[in-house]
Motif scaffolding. Structure first.
Motif, PDB file in Angstrom:
ATOM      1  N   SER A 195      38.656 -16.562  30.272  1.00  0.00           N
ATOM      2  CA  SER A 195      38.243 -16.226  28.908  1.00  0.00           C
ATOM      3  C   SER A 195      39.428 -15.739  28.103  1.00  0.00           C
ATOM      4  N   VAL A 196      39.284 -15.806  26.801  1.00  0.00           N
ATOM      5  CA  VAL A 196      40.291 -15.280  25.879  1.00  0.00           C
ATOM      6  C   VAL A 196      39.567 -14.595  24.735  1.00  0.00           C
ATOM      7  N   THR A 197      40.094 -13.458  24.330  1.00  0.00           N
ATOM      8  CA  THR A 197      39.546 -12.723  23.193  1.00  0.00           C
ATOM      9  C   THR A 197      40.550 -12.778  22.043  1.00  0.00           C
ATOM     10  N   PHE A 198      40.060 -13.081  20.869  1.00  0.00           N
ATOM     11  CA  PHE A 198      40.920 -13.218  19.699  1.00  0.00           C
ATOM     12  C   PHE A 198      40.167 -12.691  18.485  1.00  0.00           C
ATOM     13  N   ILE A 199      40.884 -12.546  17.399  1.00  0.00           N
ATOM     14  CA  ILE A 199      40.302 -12.019  16.171  1.00  0.00           C
ATOM     15  C   ILE A 199      40.434 -13.054  15.060  1.00  0.00           C
ATOM     16  N   ASN A 224      34.514 -24.065  14.428  1.00  0.00           N
ATOM     17  CA  ASN A 224      34.437 -23.084  13.352  1.00  0.00           C
ATOM     18  C   ASN A 224      33.903 -21.759  13.923  1.00  0.00           C
ATOM     19  N   PHE A 225      34.741 -20.725  13.948  1.00  0.00           N
ATOM     20  CA  PHE A 225      34.371 -19.425  14.478  1.00  0.00           C
ATOM     21  C   PHE A 225      34.036 -18.473  13.335  1.00  0.00           C
ATOM     22  N   THR A 226      33.080 -17.596  13.592  1.00  0.00           N
ATOM     23  CA  THR A 226      32.752 -16.577  12.597  1.00  0.00           C
ATOM     24  C   THR A 226      33.794 -15.466  12.642  1.00  0.00           C
ATOM     25  N   GLU A 227      33.842 -14.702  11.577  1.00  0.00           N
ATOM     26  CA  GLU A 227      34.862 -13.659  11.452  1.00  0.00           C
ATOM     27  C   GLU A 227      34.572 -12.500  12.394  1.00  0.00           C
ATOM     28  N   GLY A 228      35.655 -11.892  12.892  1.00  0.00           N
ATOM     29  CA  GLY A 228      35.537 -10.739  13.764  1.00  0.00           C
ATOM     30  C   GLY A 228      36.222 -10.975  15.098  1.00  0.00           C
ATOM     31  N   SER A 229      36.003 -10.061  16.054  1.00  0.00           N
ATOM     32  CA  SER A 229      36.538 -10.212  17.401  1.00  0.00           C
ATOM     33  C   SER A 229      35.658 -11.179  18.175  1.00  0.00           C
ATOM     34  N   ARG A 230      36.265 -12.224  18.725  1.00  0.00           N
ATOM     35  CA  ARG A 230      35.508 -13.279  19.396  1.00  0.00           C
ATOM     36  C   ARG A 230      36.064 -13.531  20.802  1.00  0.00           C
ATOM     37  N   THR A 231      35.167 -13.880  21.719  1.00  0.00           N
ATOM     38  CA  THR A 231      35.558 -14.206  23.089  1.00  0.00           C
ATOM     39  C   THR A 231      35.082 -15.614  23.427  1.00  0.00           C
ATOM     40  N   LEU A 232      36.004 -16.430  23.869  1.00  0.00           N
ATOM     41  CA  LEU A 232      35.703 -17.796  24.288  1.00  0.00           C
ATOM     42  C   LEU A 232      35.904 -17.881  25.796  1.00  0.00           C
ATOM     43  N   ARG A 233      34.909 -18.403  26.512  1.00  0.00           N
ATOM     44  CA  ARG A 233      35.010 -18.553  27.969  1.00  0.00           C
ATOM     45  C   ARG A 233      34.947 -20.033  28.325  1.00  0.00           C
ATOM     46  N   ALA A 234      35.855 -20.444  29.204  1.00  0.00           N
ATOM     47  CA  ALA A 234      35.915 -21.842  29.646  1.00  0.00           C
ATOM     48  C   ALA A 234      35.622 -21.924  31.142  1.00  0.00           C
ATOM     49  N   TYR A 235      34.968 -23.017  31.553  1.00  0.00           N
ATOM     50  CA  TYR A 235      34.593 -23.234  32.940  1.00  0.00           C
ATOM     51  C   TYR A 235      35.066 -24.622  33.381  1.00  0.00           C
ATOM     52  N   ALA A 236      35.343 -24.737  34.678  1.00  0.00           N
ATOM     53  CA  ALA A 236      35.673 -26.046  35.259  1.00  0.00           C
ATOM     54  C   ALA A 236      35.025 -26.160  36.627  1.00  0.00           C
ATOM     55  N   ASN A 290      44.005 -16.075  10.633  1.00  0.00           N
ATOM     56  CA  ASN A 290      43.467 -15.956   9.271  1.00  0.00           C
ATOM     57  C   ASN A 290      42.749 -17.231   8.846  1.00  0.00           C
ATOM     58  N   ASN A 291      42.230 -17.937   9.852  1.00  0.00           N
ATOM     59  CA  ASN A 291      41.500 -19.179   9.599  1.00  0.00           C
ATOM     60  C   ASN A 291      40.324 -19.239  10.574  1.00  0.00           C
ATOM     61  N   GLN A 292      39.148 -19.541  10.075  1.00  0.00           N
ATOM     62  CA  GLN A 292      37.970 -19.635  10.935  1.00  0.00           C
ATOM     63  C   GLN A 292      37.919 -20.946  11.717  1.00  0.00           C
ATOM     64  N   THR A 293      38.609 -21.971  11.258  1.00  0.00           N
ATOM     65  CA  THR A 293      38.607 -23.277  11.906  1.00  0.00           C
ATOM     66  C   THR A 293      39.800 -23.361  12.846  1.00  0.00           C
ATOM     67  N   LEU A 294      39.521 -23.320  14.160  1.00  0.00           N
ATOM     68  CA  LEU A 294      40.580 -23.259  15.159  1.00  0.00           C
ATOM     69  C   LEU A 294      40.462 -24.404  16.163  1.00  0.00           C
ATOM     70  N   LEU A 295      41.597 -24.806  16.685  1.00  0.00           N
ATOM     71  CA  LEU A 295      41.635 -25.824  17.726  1.00  0.00           C
ATOM     72  C   LEU A 295      41.296 -25.189  19.074  1.00  0.00           C
TER      73      LEU A 295
END
Length: 208
Positions: free
Chosen positions: A145-149, A122-134, A85-90
């Motif tokens: 990747s991880v999908t979150f709302i 700062n993420f926009t509202e809705g279902s979001r997918t973050l992908r990380a690479y190494a 319930n917060n757009q600003t995430l770590l």
């Protein structure tokens, strides 16, 4: 006159097998050749053996290199697969590799961003997918990747019954409807006579 005889590159593979390759004189004192490493990870040694026309041998030049065929491990610690319930995430990412990590980056909103330490995004509202690479030092690439709302909009709640009216019966149907744009409804409750009551379905309540 004494001249260079043969130059050999003796390759020792990670399983201790050896392979001798004759080097070709390309110009002056330059000798080269090429070989294809087998699909075998580990440490390789190359010993250069040279002899002259008098039979003198030199085998003191040696180099080594490592073949790394294993991609690194990359993990997204945060955000998790959850509703926030917060757009600003770590954003917290970890990566490891036996031979070292060259770079870490994440993809958000169509842009690859270099990652060096935990950062607030700062993420926009809705279902979001973050992908990380190494990337490791050998160029092997791994991703996760991880999908979150992200849901910062309060749900809508409507009291269908009772209505703002006068009733001639003290037993009245309680009917509530709720909806949420980005998430799911967790709990519905109403307060009557100073007490919070969990609402699961329509039911009758006797009002004094």
């Amino acid at each position: 006159n004494i001249a260079v005889g043969n130059i050999i590159a003796q390759i020792t593979y990670p399983d201790s097998a050896t392979n001798n390759i004759n080097l070709t004189n390309v110009a002056g004192n330059r000798y080269n050749s090429s070989f294809t490493t087998p699909v075998m990870a580990g440490l390789y040694f190359i010993t250069f053996i040279g002899n002259d026309t008098s039979g003198n041998v030199n085998n003191t030049e040696r180099i080594f290199f490592t073949v790394d065929l294993t991609a690194p491990t990359v993990t997204i610690i945060n955000p998790t697969n959850a509703t926030f319930n917060n757009q600003t995430l770590l954003v917290n990412i970890s990566a490891s590799d036996a031979n070292g990590i060259s770079s870490i980056f994440y993809e958000w909103n169509g842009t690859n961003i270099t990652y060096t330490s935990p950062i607030i995004v700062n993420f926009t509202e809705g279902s979001r997918t973050l992908r990380a690479y190494a990337n490791d030092t050998a160029g092997n690439l791994a991703s996760v990747s991880v999908t979150f709302i992200v849901d910062v909009t309060a749900p809508a709640v409507t009291i269908v019954s009772p209505q703002n009216a006068t009733y001639n019966n003290g037993t009245i149907l309680v009917n509530l409807t709720t909806s949420s744009v980005n998430g799911t409804i967790d709990t519905v409750r109403y307060n009557w006579n100073g007490t919070n009551v969990i609402y699961n379905a329509t039911h009758f309540v006797t009002f004094p």
